[in-house]
Design a protein around this motif. Structure first.
Motif, PDB file in Angstrom:
ATOM      1  N   PRO A 145       1.924 -13.261  -6.156  1.00  0.00           N
ATOM      2  CA  PRO A 145       2.443 -11.935  -6.498  1.00  0.00           C
ATOM      3  C   PRO A 145       3.839 -11.692  -5.927  1.00  0.00           C
ATOM      4  CG  PRO A 145       0.172 -11.800  -5.751  1.00  0.00           C
ATOM      5  CD  PRO A 145       0.630 -13.209  -5.505  1.00  0.00           C
ATOM      6  N   ASP A 146       4.667 -11.026  -6.716  1.00  0.00           N
ATOM      7  CA  ASP A 146       6.046 -10.734  -6.300  1.00  0.00           C
ATOM      8  C   ASP A 146       6.105 -10.006  -4.962  1.00  0.00           C
ATOM      9  OD1 ASP A 146       7.047 -11.919  -8.574  1.00  0.00           O
ATOM     10  OD2 ASP A 146       7.221 -10.030  -9.679  1.00  0.00           O
ATOM     11  N   ARG A 147       5.166  -9.106  -4.731  1.00  0.00           N
ATOM     12  CA  ARG A 147       5.186  -8.331  -3.489  1.00  0.00           C
ATOM     13  C   ARG A 147       5.031  -9.248  -2.271  1.00  0.00           C
ATOM     14  NH1 ARG A 147       0.981  -3.714  -1.845  1.00  0.00           N
ATOM     15  NH2 ARG A 147       1.891  -3.160   0.152  1.00  0.00           N
ATOM     16  N   ILE A 148       4.175 -10.263  -2.382  1.00  0.00           N
ATOM     17  CA  ILE A 148       4.003 -11.204  -1.275  1.00  0.00           C
ATOM     18  C   ILE A 148       5.280 -12.021  -1.084  1.00  0.00           C
ATOM     19  CG2 ILE A 148       2.769 -13.273  -0.506  1.00  0.00           C
ATOM     20  CD1 ILE A 148       0.241 -12.069  -1.702  1.00  0.00           C
ATOM     21  N   VAL A 149       5.883 -12.454  -2.177  1.00  0.00           N
ATOM     22  CA  VAL A 149       7.141 -13.210  -2.091  1.00  0.00           C
ATOM     23  C   VAL A 149       8.199 -12.375  -1.388  1.00  0.00           C
ATOM     24  CG1 VAL A 149       8.999 -14.257  -3.445  1.00  0.00           C
ATOM     25  CG2 VAL A 149       6.612 -14.621  -4.109  1.00  0.00           C
ATOM     26  N   GLU A 150       8.292 -11.106  -1.738  1.00  0.00           N
ATOM     27  CA  GLU A 150       9.267 -10.218  -1.104  1.00  0.00           C
ATOM     28  C   GLU A 150       8.978 -10.046   0.386  1.00  0.00           C
ATOM     29  OE1 GLU A 150       9.222  -6.522  -3.234  1.00  0.00           O
ATOM     30  OE2 GLU A 150       9.690  -7.508  -5.135  1.00  0.00           O
ATOM     31  N   MET A 151       7.706  -9.885   0.733  1.00  0.00           N
ATOM     32  CA  MET A 151       7.336  -9.681   2.132  1.00  0.00           C
ATOM     33  C   MET A 151       7.615 -10.935   2.971  1.00  0.00           C
ATOM     34  SD  MET A 151       3.785  -7.597   1.557  1.00  0.00           S
ATOM     35  CE  MET A 151       3.373  -7.344   3.271  1.00  0.00           C
ATOM     36  N   ALA A 152       7.407 -12.099   2.382  1.00  0.00           N
ATOM     37  CA  ALA A 152       7.599 -13.355   3.111  1.00  0.00           C
ATOM     38  C   ALA A 152       9.067 -13.715   3.260  1.00  0.00           C
ATOM     39  CB  ALA A 152       6.858 -14.483   2.405  1.00  0.00           C
ATOM     40  N   GLY A 153       9.868 -13.355   2.274  1.00  0.00           N
ATOM     41  CA  GLY A 153      11.276 -13.740   2.320  1.00  0.00           C
ATOM     42  C   GLY A 153      11.396 -15.254   2.334  1.00  0.00           C
ATOM     43  N   ASP A 154      12.148 -15.794   3.278  1.00  0.00           N
ATOM     44  CA  ASP A 154      12.321 -17.243   3.339  1.00  0.00           C
ATOM     45  C   ASP A 154      11.378 -17.896   4.348  1.00  0.00           C
ATOM     46  OD1 ASP A 154      13.464 -16.300   5.651  1.00  0.00           O
ATOM     47  OD2 ASP A 154      15.342 -17.414   5.441  1.00  0.00           O
ATOM     48  N   LYS A 155      10.375 -17.158   4.828  1.00  0.00           N
ATOM     49  CA  LYS A 155       9.421 -17.680   5.801  1.00  0.00           C
ATOM     50  C   LYS A 155       8.179 -18.215   5.097  1.00  0.00           C
ATOM     51  CE  LYS A 155      10.989 -14.256   9.061  1.00  0.00           C
ATOM     52  NZ  LYS A 155      10.868 -12.852   9.292  1.00  0.00           N
ATOM     53  N   ASP A 156       7.484 -19.129   5.763  1.00  0.00           N
ATOM     54  CA  ASP A 156       6.237 -19.626   5.184  1.00  0.00           C
ATOM     55  C   ASP A 156       5.019 -18.891   5.750  1.00  0.00           C
ATOM     56  OD1 ASP A 156       6.228 -20.670   7.715  1.00  0.00           O
ATOM     57  OD2 ASP A 156       5.814 -22.726   7.117  1.00  0.00           O
ATOM     58  N   ALA A 157       5.237 -17.939   6.636  1.00  0.00           N
ATOM     59  CA  ALA A 157       4.168 -17.108   7.187  1.00  0.00           C
ATOM     60  C   ALA A 157       4.763 -15.755   7.583  1.00  0.00           C
ATOM     61  CB  ALA A 157       3.544 -17.777   8.400  1.00  0.00           C
ATOM     62  N   PHE A 158       3.942 -14.712   7.531  1.00  0.00           N
ATOM     63  CA  PHE A 158       4.397 -13.382   7.918  1.00  0.00           C
ATOM     64  C   PHE A 158       3.185 -12.527   8.242  1.00  0.00           C
ATOM     65  CE2 PHE A 158       3.714 -13.319   3.417  1.00  0.00           C
ATOM     66  CZ  PHE A 158       3.173 -12.071   3.141  1.00  0.00           C
ATOM     67  N   ASP A 159       3.415 -11.462   8.982  1.00  0.00           N
ATOM     68  CA  ASP A 159       2.350 -10.542   9.360  1.00  0.00           C
ATOM     69  C   ASP A 159       2.176  -9.476   8.288  1.00  0.00           C
ATOM     70  OD1 ASP A 159       1.875 -11.793  11.807  1.00  0.00           O
ATOM     71  OD2 ASP A 159       3.427 -10.619  12.796  1.00  0.00           O
ATOM     72  N   ILE A 160       0.921  -9.072   8.109  1.00  0.00           N
ATOM     73  CA  ILE A 160       0.599  -7.987   7.188  1.00  0.00           C
ATOM     74  C   ILE A 160      -0.060  -6.887   8.013  1.00  0.00           C
ATOM     75  CG2 ILE A 160      -0.792  -7.284   5.224  1.00  0.00           C
ATOM     76  CD1 ILE A 160      -0.582 -10.132   4.177  1.00  0.00           C
ATOM     77  N   ARG A 161       0.483  -5.695   7.943  1.00  0.00           N
ATOM     78  CA  ARG A 161      -0.099  -4.551   8.641  1.00  0.00           C
ATOM     79  C   ARG A 161      -1.312  -4.036   7.865  1.00  0.00           C
ATOM     80  NH1 ARG A 161       5.337  -3.353   8.294  1.00  0.00           N
ATOM     81  NH2 ARG A 161       4.882  -1.639   6.909  1.00  0.00           N
ATOM     82  N   SER A 162      -2.168  -3.333   8.560  1.00  0.00           N
ATOM     83  CA  SER A 162      -3.399  -2.817   7.945  1.00  0.00           C
ATOM     84  C   SER A 162      -3.130  -2.036   6.663  1.00  0.00           C
ATOM     85  CB  SER A 162      -4.160  -1.930   8.929  1.00  0.00           C
ATOM     86  OG  SER A 162      -4.607  -2.687  10.016  1.00  0.00           O
ATOM     87  N   GLU A 163      -2.068  -1.235   6.669  1.00  0.00           N
ATOM     88  CA  GLU A 163      -1.789  -0.422   5.474  1.00  0.00           C
ATOM     89  C   GLU A 163      -1.243  -1.250   4.318  1.00  0.00           C
ATOM     90  OE1 GLU A 163       1.857  -0.047   8.171  1.00  0.00           O
ATOM     91  OE2 GLU A 163      -0.298   0.041   8.467  1.00  0.00           O
ATOM     92  N   GLN A 164      -0.996  -2.547   4.545  1.00  0.00           N
ATOM     93  CA  GLN A 164      -0.495  -3.433   3.490  1.00  0.00           C
ATOM     94  C   GLN A 164      -1.574  -4.382   2.964  1.00  0.00           C
ATOM     95  OE1 GLN A 164       2.537  -5.126   6.067  1.00  0.00           O
ATOM     96  NE2 GLN A 164       4.132  -4.260   4.754  1.00  0.00           N
ATOM     97  N   LEU A 165      -2.801  -4.244   3.430  1.00  0.00           N
ATOM     98  CA  LEU A 165      -3.849  -5.190   3.050  1.00  0.00           C
ATOM     99  C   LEU A 165      -4.082  -5.259   1.548  1.00  0.00           C
ATOM    100  CD1 LEU A 165      -6.635  -4.909   5.774  1.00  0.00           C
ATOM    101  CD2 LEU A 165      -5.073  -6.799   5.339  1.00  0.00           C
ATOM    102  N   ASP A 166      -3.741  -4.216   0.827  1.00  0.00           N
ATOM    103  CA  ASP A 166      -3.955  -4.233  -0.619  1.00  0.00           C
ATOM    104  C   ASP A 166      -3.195  -5.368  -1.303  1.00  0.00           C
ATOM    105  OD1 ASP A 166      -1.545  -2.713  -0.019  1.00  0.00           O
ATOM    106  OD2 ASP A 166      -1.493  -2.229  -2.151  1.00  0.00           O
ATOM    107  N   VAL A 167      -2.154  -5.888  -0.661  1.00  0.00           N
ATOM    108  CA  VAL A 167      -1.400  -7.004  -1.235  1.00  0.00           C
ATOM    109  C   VAL A 167      -2.289  -8.252  -1.330  1.00  0.00           C
ATOM    110  CG1 VAL A 167      -0.393  -7.939   0.898  1.00  0.00           C
ATOM    111  CG2 VAL A 167       0.855  -8.132  -1.226  1.00  0.00           C
ATOM    112  N   LEU A 168      -3.359  -8.287  -0.552  1.00  0.00           N
ATOM    113  CA  LEU A 168      -4.267  -9.436  -0.570  1.00  0.00           C
ATOM    114  C   LEU A 168      -5.337  -9.333  -1.641  1.00  0.00           C
ATOM    115  CD1 LEU A 168      -4.827  -9.847   3.269  1.00  0.00           C
ATOM    116  CD2 LEU A 168      -3.168 -11.015   1.801  1.00  0.00           C
ATOM    117  N   ASP A 169      -5.408  -8.231  -2.346  1.00  0.00           N
ATOM    118  CA  ASP A 169      -6.431  -8.036  -3.371  1.00  0.00           C
ATOM    119  C   ASP A 169      -6.017  -8.748  -4.655  1.00  0.00           C
ATOM    120  OD1 ASP A 169      -8.926  -7.177  -3.920  1.00  0.00           O
ATOM    121  OD2 ASP A 169      -8.449  -5.040  -3.902  1.00  0.00           O
ATOM    122  N   VAL A 170      -6.234 -10.063  -4.676  1.00  0.00           N
ATOM    123  CA  VAL A 170      -5.820 -10.931  -5.776  1.00  0.00           C
ATOM    124  C   VAL A 170      -7.057 -11.553  -6.414  1.00  0.00           C
ATOM    125  CG1 VAL A 170      -3.536 -11.409  -4.801  1.00  0.00           C
ATOM    126  CG2 VAL A 170      -5.473 -12.836  -4.142  1.00  0.00           C
TER     127      VAL A 170
END
Length: 122
Positions: free
Chosen positions: A2-27
């Motif tokens: 998903p584009d939102r995950i790509v945006e959140m990760a940027g150029d990193k291969d790992a990143f933190d997701i805050r509780s209020e962002q968990l909906d990005v994992l609903d794939v």
């Protein structure tokens, strides 16, 4: 991805997701590579906010807890990936079938086998 995950990760291969962002994992199917972190699968699965996600409720999440398979995926070499694929295909197949069932319950049905992690078609 998903584009939102790509945006959140940027150029990193790992990143933190805050509780209020968990909906990005609903794939459709979510794969957790946690083999190097004992107890991580249980902590994630028990999180009340995570359990609200459809991917968790429907059982479309796959926890890779085997450290060898996790390592094979992490390193991603020509020698390690065949082992990882062989190990993951059955798990991904079940998760994908659950995804199809979530969209159309008449497509397939599963029942739990004697081992908590095994499912068989009815």
């Amino acid at each position: 991805m998903p584009d939102r995950i790509v945006e959140m990760a940027g150029d990193k291969d790992a990143f933190d997701i805050r509780s209020e962002q968990l909906d990005v994992l609903d794939v459709e199917v979510l794969v957790w590579i946690v083999g190097g972190n004992p107890g991580a699968a249980e902590r994630i699965a028990a999180d009340p906010l995570y359990r609200l996600l459809a991917v968790a409720r429907d059982g479309r999440d796959v926890f890779v807890t085997d450290p060898v398979v996790s390592g094979a995926l992490t390193w991603g070499t020509v020698l390690s990936l065949p082992h990882a694929v062989e190990s993951l295909v059955p798990l991904l197949s079940v998760a994908a079938d659950r995804s199809a069932r979530a969209r159309d319950p008449s497509l397939c049905r599963f029942r739990r086998g004697p081992d908590e992690g095994q499912f068989s078609a009815e």
